[in-house]
Design an enzyme around this catalytic site. Structure first.
Site, PDB file in Angstrom:
ATOM      1  N   ASN A 109       0.831  -1.196   0.000  1.00  0.00           N
ATOM      2  CA  ASN A 109       0.000   0.000   0.000  1.00  0.00           C
ATOM      3  C   ASN A 109       0.874   1.257   0.000  1.00  0.00           C
ATOM      4  O   ASN A 109       0.544   2.275  -0.603  1.00  0.00           O
ATOM      5  CB  ASN A 109      -0.925   0.014   1.216  1.00  0.00           C
ATOM      6  CG  ASN A 109      -1.744   1.281   1.278  1.00  0.00           C
ATOM      7  OD1 ASN A 109      -2.235   1.755   0.258  1.00  0.00           O
ATOM      8  ND2 ASN A 109      -1.854   1.862   2.463  1.00  0.00           N
ATOM      9  N   SER A 276     -23.956  10.150 -40.530  1.00  0.00           N
ATOM     10  CA  SER A 276     -24.942   9.189 -40.071  1.00  0.00           C
ATOM     11  C   SER A 276     -24.903   7.962 -40.976  1.00  0.00           C
ATOM     12  O   SER A 276     -24.728   8.082 -42.191  1.00  0.00           O
ATOM     13  CB  SER A 276     -26.334   9.827 -40.137  1.00  0.00           C
ATOM     14  OG  SER A 276     -27.339   8.838 -40.205  1.00  0.00           O
ATOM     15  N   ASN A 284     -22.677  15.737 -37.986  1.00  0.00           N
ATOM     16  CA  ASN A 284     -23.027  15.800 -36.575  1.00  0.00           C
ATOM     17  C   ASN A 284     -21.876  16.293 -35.707  1.00  0.00           C
ATOM     18  O   ASN A 284     -20.724  15.924 -35.946  1.00  0.00           O
ATOM     19  CB  ASN A 284     -23.454  14.413 -36.101  1.00  0.00           C
ATOM     20  CG  ASN A 284     -24.739  13.963 -36.768  1.00  0.00           C
ATOM     21  OD1 ASN A 284     -25.621  14.766 -37.034  1.00  0.00           O
ATOM     22  ND2 ASN A 284     -24.829  12.671 -37.072  1.00  0.00           N
ATOM     23  N   GLU A 289     -20.675  16.593 -28.343  1.00  0.00           N
ATOM     24  CA  GLU A 289     -21.674  15.744 -27.679  1.00  0.00           C
ATOM     25  C   GLU A 289     -21.010  14.736 -26.749  1.00  0.00           C
ATOM     26  O   GLU A 289     -21.445  14.519 -25.620  1.00  0.00           O
ATOM     27  CB  GLU A 289     -22.516  14.997 -28.715  1.00  0.00           C
ATOM     28  CG  GLU A 289     -23.474  15.883 -29.490  1.00  0.00           C
ATOM     29  CD  GLU A 289     -24.144  15.109 -30.611  1.00  0.00           C
ATOM     30  OE1 GLU A 289     -25.207  14.531 -30.375  1.00  0.00           O
ATOM     31  OE2 GLU A 289     -23.583  15.075 -31.740  1.00  0.00           O
ATOM     32  N   TYR A 316      -5.233   1.301   6.146  1.00  0.00           N
ATOM     33  CA  TYR A 316      -5.579   0.822   4.823  1.00  0.00           C
ATOM     34  C   TYR A 316      -6.733  -0.168   4.881  1.00  0.00           C
ATOM     35  O   TYR A 316      -6.800  -1.006   5.776  1.00  0.00           O
ATOM     36  CB  TYR A 316      -4.361   0.149   4.171  1.00  0.00           C
ATOM     37  CG  TYR A 316      -4.662  -0.380   2.786  1.00  0.00           C
ATOM     38  CD1 TYR A 316      -4.928   0.499   1.744  1.00  0.00           C
ATOM     39  CD2 TYR A 316      -4.686  -1.742   2.533  1.00  0.00           C
ATOM     40  CE1 TYR A 316      -5.215   0.025   0.470  1.00  0.00           C
ATOM     41  CE2 TYR A 316      -4.964  -2.220   1.258  1.00  0.00           C
ATOM     42  CZ  TYR A 316      -5.236  -1.343   0.236  1.00  0.00           C
ATOM     43  OH  TYR A 316      -5.523  -1.809  -1.018  1.00  0.00           O
ATOM     44  N   GLN A 321      -8.297   0.196  -3.068  1.00  0.00           N
ATOM     45  CA  GLN A 321      -7.727  -0.239  -4.358  1.00  0.00           C
ATOM     46  C   GLN A 321      -8.518   0.345  -5.525  1.00  0.00           C
ATOM     47  O   GLN A 321      -7.949   0.685  -6.559  1.00  0.00           O
ATOM     48  CB  GLN A 321      -7.759  -1.767  -4.430  1.00  0.00           C
ATOM     49  CG  GLN A 321      -7.323  -2.329  -5.770  1.00  0.00           C
ATOM     50  CD  GLN A 321      -7.289  -3.854  -5.743  1.00  0.00           C
ATOM     51  OE1 GLN A 321      -6.552  -4.436  -4.953  1.00  0.00           O
ATOM     52  NE2 GLN A 321      -8.090  -4.487  -6.581  1.00  0.00           N
ATOM     53  N   LYS A 324      -7.905   4.021  -7.658  1.00  0.00           N
ATOM     54  CA  LYS A 324      -7.092   4.236  -8.857  1.00  0.00           C
ATOM     55  C   LYS A 324      -7.923   4.135 -10.135  1.00  0.00           C
ATOM     56  O   LYS A 324      -7.697   4.881 -11.076  1.00  0.00           O
ATOM     57  CB  LYS A 324      -5.961   3.193  -8.913  1.00  0.00           C
ATOM     58  CG  LYS A 324      -4.896   3.393  -7.869  1.00  0.00           C
ATOM     59  CD  LYS A 324      -3.726   2.455  -8.057  1.00  0.00           C
ATOM     60  CE  LYS A 324      -4.089   1.007  -7.807  1.00  0.00           C
ATOM     61  NZ  LYS A 324      -4.293   0.676  -6.383  1.00  0.00           N
TER      62      LYS A 324
END
Lengths: 464, 464, 464, 464
Positions: A109, A276, A284, A289, A316, A321, A324
């Site tokens: 850790n 499309s 588009n 978007e 810990y 874990q 991350k």
């Protein structure tokens, strides 16, 4: 290889190994892990735990492992629980008993918290550079469009006249604030956890300040339990990413609006749009978007980091874990989004004629008219009401201000001066707003230059 | 009174008035709104929009309104859409046409962003002070328990020996990081939006730097559209609150564990616990439980702020009205939670005997034993495995390290020295950890004093 | 291959292709995509758009593509934007112009919504089966431990006596509610979107009910714009996953507590625990810890789905592409977590002696004592207060109920009968609670059998 | 009055009382609490714990308390921790020792879970009715606008021709799905928790099925620990609210777009809009904006409920008190938002001329043209590309399809028939889409009638 097991009788179930394995996520930390281990080896040697010869062999084997990983030739085993295990396993393959000495006094850790702090240093800087570059691109574009008149909106209703450069500067300012957030973060993150052991430091007399210096940290963590327990720095990093994405989502929304048939304020570059599969005429705005859509994911990453740390006792817990996963995902998405939006803005051209046409809408000038009444001594609320009535009259009669008869005008409010009403124009409106922070071209340029100056230090090393 | 309406024909529906009304939320901003309006009146006078006499009347009427609100004698009307409307309505009642002059060039949203920045200045400082005081209380308690031995945990399994003071310092460090977040925030927030109008600044020639100085801001916003559009500062404030609550939730979890019959590490003070309506014997740790529960709400407030700003085009949209709801709720909850947890820690006493008993668990010393082997030259991995086998042997045979026969020990690993095994003790473990950031009493005191020094500047003006 | 491009002049930028590519996420839909295309080909043939011979060729080429993908021999191109493009590209490679006919009247988004509905049918059923099996395992374990006495907790304080089987049944009941949520979801999801085109259905006269039948849907979507626009079904699926994870996180928390040295209620199986790289004695409950941590991620996935759909105008927007990322991640995590927790419970053994010892704590019986007073006519509040005073007396004097003198007892409250006080015992407490839903062994077994019966239909086809 | 305290020596601190007090939130449950207590009194009498006379006195005193609360004359004390305490305190004031008998065997948390289930029954039904009414309003409006042609959008780009009624039906379908979610929820919620005690049921022999019947529950909870521990039903209720708000936020977004100067598809009614305090011409769509903004808060409420239950051991923990805050806030906001949006739609009128004008955009018909080629045997991909080229040609030359020369057309693709190209029109496009779920007027009406039929049962008792 397992880094533990002496006290166990049963073999770990395959399903458990799979469920707990984090290699897919943490393998990208290998550079930091190796660098950290090399400095750790030096510290062990300084403390007399290993000899200079052993240190050299460890450092050199780790260099070799780095090369293997860089080149993709490193062979991972299914039993490698995480990147730290994989590296140590390979180190022992290469150096035998010497490699087995490296992890004295150190917990996995602790490696994680070190590696992640190192990662966040680099990642924070990278985002800082990308933001600086984006601010630069926006400020330069703002100078280009400093005198391009366009309607400004509130409630998506036309409100007052502004300039396109002024509008762009608004985003540059917001992004600059995010940049300062990363500056503050980097200062806060600049503390070495190494030497904290699993939670209670170590008994080997390691020189923590030496390791800090070698690994480029300004300070050492003041408390070993703090160093290994908390994930607030990951949450802060991820939150800044989420806040950036929210700002980008607003810009994205505007680009989508502006590229619609109804607004037509901009033509997005072909090379940044997609079509499309069914409708042959479509072009588009997929990039903005997706920026909006990915903003949802980065907000969620911030939620995940806060939610997973909630209620955990010190120190810990394996829950952490997962931190991350969300940190990396937020960083990757945000960096790619900042960069792609920057590319889009670099290629963005406003349609000056359409903007000018839209800005001709007389409603945009009604506040100016009210402020003219104010300057003649009419109390603002009275002026506001008078102009409101004028608006209603014009709309009911489908007239424009130049068409209204003077007598009608006076009926609405005696202080309404036909001259004032008829000479209203977008250019005049902008001209009247030469105030600090206002939309007047010279103010727009001043602000843009100020921003360019603020980010200069951060962009000089960046090639984008 | 409505501040608009000239152009409307229909009356607003009652349901719409109710749905859009924000007075319940924003009435608490009245002090800021009044102060801002008073300075705005000065700026209007400086710009020649109103006379000195008018300024005096406005300022004095606003003082009277403040007193009415302070004393609760102000009478709100059901048609007051928000606090800004209520104050302006009353001002006009008191001063007639003069009051109608005040809002020239200013929009309600601009008032909101000003008021909220002023609120966040005070609120940020208040939280900063409360955090500083809490760090102080923790550091002093840490000094008191600097040599109280207790088990440290990872995975909620006993891991290594630490000291209670060391454990408390871990929280003090984490809270100090949150304090620095507010420092950074306050610096970033220190920018005056006033003068931005609805979005396009104003045409009245207001002196923005003058207003900044009068209202205690160091800088003015560089862009009027930025100033009125974004809510990233509210999101940042709320995020810091959420991060604080997550830290507190961890401490709360530990207090709940420690107060359980099974741990019994602490006895929570009667005056901070509550009982059960059904079960006569219960004494429940309600305060830390609620801290945990409320952490969920503050995380949610941060989500709300990010989610509501997502996808909004510039500049103002009514969606943003909701931001204040979540900001205020996050602030109130966090301040109350920091203060109540601080009160709990002030009254917290560890049961030294129980901690000591728990720390007698020989398993806590097995890492020390492995590190002893390392110091004799045994590679750490080998030492780890040997000690792991010893643990298994002891557990299978229900023996303790002092009971194992020397021959058995040697069978497990020849380097296992009976002397080393038998002299393991918690006190020795802590003694061996006199490293910067470690649990040794002198290091604990050093860290605590360092923290006291760091927060000194912030607590001196605070009476808690 | 691109499925569009006729109207474009510029080539898409590589960065844009990378940013918009979704193959990494959606490749897992290939089975559904192929099945959907095969039925679509049939419908095209029925509508006279293609011939029977063309249909056969398309269906058979799609079968071949499926085999290539199953075996991993399919070669993806970097220009394949998504799984739908990849399959169509390959189809055209294999069949030329015939393949180019398949996509008449169909949009990619329509394929996505079809594939995702088919995926959710299977995924929902799989989770339903896993939940049913877990309920079964819990109910059987509950029968085994139906008469094992243990303390029940509120506020993590010992509250009243229950049985271990009763405790396990609580989780079985909660999981069964989640199971019914998937039943409801599957019913709601059972609607075919195919035939909706991009948004406006199609002009080819496709038989939607025929396609529904062939693809195993009971109904067709009633509105083509609804069918392609909304993602509430994905949000619902993901929410149920999040709710399951929250329930599992509570069980996980308890397993971690129970496996601690302080509780020691259970010994987790070696094969489902992991050790420490530093501390040789550690046996850590990593699996339940990760379940808790992953719960944060699944909550976040639900947030992401809600946040990304918020504020989107109809119909399709590219933002929605991101929905699949969060759906898949929630499903994978939840399925794995349900299964691994089920494996853990299968191997879980309570330490009956330790539970019994903990249940000897006389405080657990004080509510029973109060209820005895009630049965003698003492008003409950009076009884509660009297017993509360008794508790205080016993704790102050460190006595147990069997030790207190009769006279002391009478002083506290005259109705306190020494006989009642001294005969209190955990077994008696459980015996007195033979009420529906209570902890008495026979009630525990009754509930367990009821649950077994409820899930029977769902587990019979499941091999776990 | 406190309902506990016998075992305590210290007085609770005022700050703790304030921090833990929940009266502000839970006072709205009083009707349910009183009804539940009246039935509980009957059960106590049936079990012989109280006499018939005592039952009558309790029931009658509770009726009086209800009247006091209904009329606002009930006087709350600062020491009333929650609504349950307040009611019991008053009951004892009114009935003395008799009132003290009521709470035998019952815990406050048990009252909470009962009251909240009863609240959710009513609240769920109320939302169900409001949704049904909204669906009805939409369906009727859809029938009115069944043949009003308008452009349909994907990516906010004009895509294909649809009808306004078709567009409205899309929302009606989505809202109907939410309605079915509440139906499922109500079925799941229909289980009586009463009789569960604090966690271990009771020793008084209460008839739970009798209480269920009297309180209108179909079933009793199968396990007392389940009944008092979990909050998944609150989370489900809140999630459905969040999902509804997301759907409404999409409609709100469209209304805002449609009301913009650029779209001008609708004129929002004056009586549902508000103006600007600064800009006299503004008419702002505040209601839909607030709907969007409030959606953020309801999403957050769902997050809060999931986050606060995460990681809690069984059974009750005080964290859960916070659940009600978020449930109530989600319900109130959602109900008000559904109703106000419904009112808006009732008053909504489309501008048929503007919609028709927008639908004249020839690009909307390009997919129809491609499908015409398909019907002539051109493979769709080839047709798509050919039409794409035609689009490019027309845009480059700023021509419309009726202007292009036949020879140019043939050059682009030989199958392009001038007749086909020139006769394309919006009406023809819609006419060609007479498929189930399509935009053709007769299909629109069919779907609308189907929806009216589906909700009929739910609206008949509703006066809105």
């Amino acid at each position: 290889m397992k880094l533990w097991g002496g006290r166990f009788s049963g073999r770990t179930l395959e399903e458990v190994e799979e469920y707990t394995n984090s290699l897919k996520t943490d393998h990208r930390l290998y550079t930091y892990d190796i660098k950290g281990s090399q400095v750790y080896a030096q510290a062990l040697r300084k403390a007399g735990v290993i000899t200079s010869g052993e240190e050299r062999k460890i450092v050199s084997a780790l260099n070799r492992i780095k090369k293997e990983m860089d080149s993709g030739s490193f062979s991972f085993h299914s039993s490698d629980e995480d990147i730290h295990t994989a590296i140590e396993r390979r180190l022992v393959e290469l150096t035998g008993d010497i490699g087995k000495k490296l992890h004295a006094g150190r917990s996995r850790n602790e490696q994680v918290v070190l590696d992640v702090r190192m990662f966040m240093k680099d990642a924070g800087k990278e985002l800082l550079y990308s933001l600086a570059h984006f601010v630069e691109v926006l400020a330069e574009k703002a100078i280009k469009y400093a005198s391009t008149i366009m309607p400004g909106y509130t409630h998506l209703q036309r409100a007052q006249v502004v300039t396109a450069g002024h509008h762009l500067n608004a985003y540059a300012c917001a992004l600059y604030r995010h940049l300062t957030r990363f500056q503050d973060f980097l200062e806060r993150n600049d503390e070495l956890p190494l030497g904290s052991g699993a939670l209670a430091s170590n008994t080997l007399g390691l020189d923590r300040r030496f390791m800090a210096e070698k690994l480029g940290f300004s300070r050492i963590c003041l408390n070993s339990m703090d160093a290994v327990s908390f994930r607030d720095l990951l949450a802060e990093f991820t939150f800044i990413c989420a806040a950036i994405m929210v700002t980008l989502s607003r810009f994205a929304e505007e680009l989508i609006l502006w590229a619609s048939d109804e607004f037509s304020f901009v033509e997005l570059p072909d090379e940044m749009c997609t079509g499309s599969s069914l409708m042959p005429h479509k072009k588009n705005p997929d990039v903005p978007e997706l920026v909006r859509g990915k903003a949802g994911g980065v907000i969620a990453a911030a939620v995940a980091l806060l939610a997973l740390e909630k209620n955990l006792p010190l120190t810990y817990n394996r829950d952490l874990q997962e931190g991350k996963v969300h940190l990396f995902s937020a960083f990757d998405t945000t960096l790619a989004s900042v960069n792609i939006m920057c590319m889009l803005v670099e290629r963005l051209e406003f349609r000056r004629d359409i903007l000018a046409g839209a800005a001709e809408d007389w409603k945009l000038l009604m506040t100016d008219l009210a402020e003219k009444l104010v300057q003649k001594g009419v109390p603002f609320r009275t002026a506001h009401e008078a102009v409101g009535k004028l608006v209603k009259h014009l709309m009911d009669n489908k007239e424009s201000p130049v068409e209204i008869r003077d007598s009608e005008l006076k009926k609405i409010h005696p202080a309404l001066d036909p001259e004032d009403v008829k000479t209203l124009c977008p250019e005049g409106s902008v001209k009247a707003r030469k105030v600090p922070g206002g939309p007047h071209p010279s103010e727009v340029k001043k602000t843009a230059r100020r921003l360019l100056n603020l980010v200069k230090a951060h962009t000089k090393n960046k090639m984008c």
